[in-house]
Design an enzyme around this catalytic site. Sequence first.
Site, PDB file in Angstrom:
ATOM      1  N   VAL A 185       0.914  -1.181   0.666  1.00 36.76           N
ATOM      2  CA  VAL A 185      -0.009  -0.446  -0.188  1.00 36.76           C
ATOM      3  C   VAL A 185       0.739   1.482  -0.350  1.00 36.76           C
ATOM      4  CG1 VAL A 185      -1.710   1.507   1.172  1.00 36.76           C
ATOM      5  CG2 VAL A 185      -1.425  -1.006   1.573  1.00 36.76           C
ATOM      6  N   CYS A 186       0.422   2.534  -1.265  1.00 35.08           N
ATOM      7  CA  CYS A 186       1.670   3.861  -0.571  1.00 35.08           C
ATOM      8  C   CYS A 186       2.793   3.028  -1.312  1.00 35.08           C
ATOM      9  CB  CYS A 186       0.932   3.789   0.458  1.00 35.08           C
ATOM     10  SG  CYS A 186       1.378   5.881   0.776  1.00 35.08           S
ATOM     11  N   THR A 187       3.727   3.764  -0.358  1.00 31.99           N
ATOM     12  CA  THR A 187       4.983   3.552  -1.064  1.00 31.99           C
ATOM     13  C   THR A 187       6.023   2.845  -0.130  1.00 31.99           C
ATOM     14  OG1 THR A 187       5.434   5.429   1.072  1.00 31.99           O
ATOM     15  CG2 THR A 187       5.388   6.732  -0.522  1.00 31.99           C
TER      16      THR A 187
END
Length: 225
Positions: free
Chosen positions: A98-100
């Site tokens: 998720v995300c970075t």
Amino acid sequence: MNIVFVLFDNVTQLDFSGPVQFLSRLPGAKTYVVSKDGQAVTTDCGFSILPTTSFADCPQAEIFCIPGGHGVREAIGDAAIVEFVREQAKAATWVTSVCTGAFVLGAAGLLQGKRATTHWAYTQLLPLFGATHEKARVVRDGNLVTAGGVTSGIDFALELMALAQGEDVARTIQLALEYDPAPPFEGGHPSRTAQPLVDNLKSRVYDKAAADMDAAICAVLAATT
């Protein structure tokens, strides 16, 4: 079904707490929240999370997930974290971020030749790890599933639940948790937000944050060549 989330200091808590709330409801699921030494990790909200286990005691995951946060810059340079991710990914049914958190997968060599996504402010960095950015909130390439920034973790969890156990299971859990988003404002992504707001946020936060992430990734790549 073992579901493993890897945490590290300065993690974005919603990257983790959103999807874990949903995935933990899967029938037969057993959730493991793991840090390197099993000790508490800090979040970007000013509180800490106490994991359930350490790398040494964590079982093999079927669903393996890496959340993001500013702490990713340090995590991708931590050999113990990167090696744990690499080893778990070998036998996991689903390898996800998720995300970075995508850049932790990248540091472990898991994005090479793959389609992927991450938070909108960092998508231009995905090719550094050999990935091709796909413009989508959730991207699946084989058993690799990556999600955009923060709140996309909930959408990611629902898509993954449908892949793992069918759409009826996912829809039932969505209903149980009353996931019926109705934001008061249009926006949330640069493509649907007034350009002055985007420019202001980038200049205040994300231009520097992306440059710092770029430098951290380049340092990791330089150390491995």
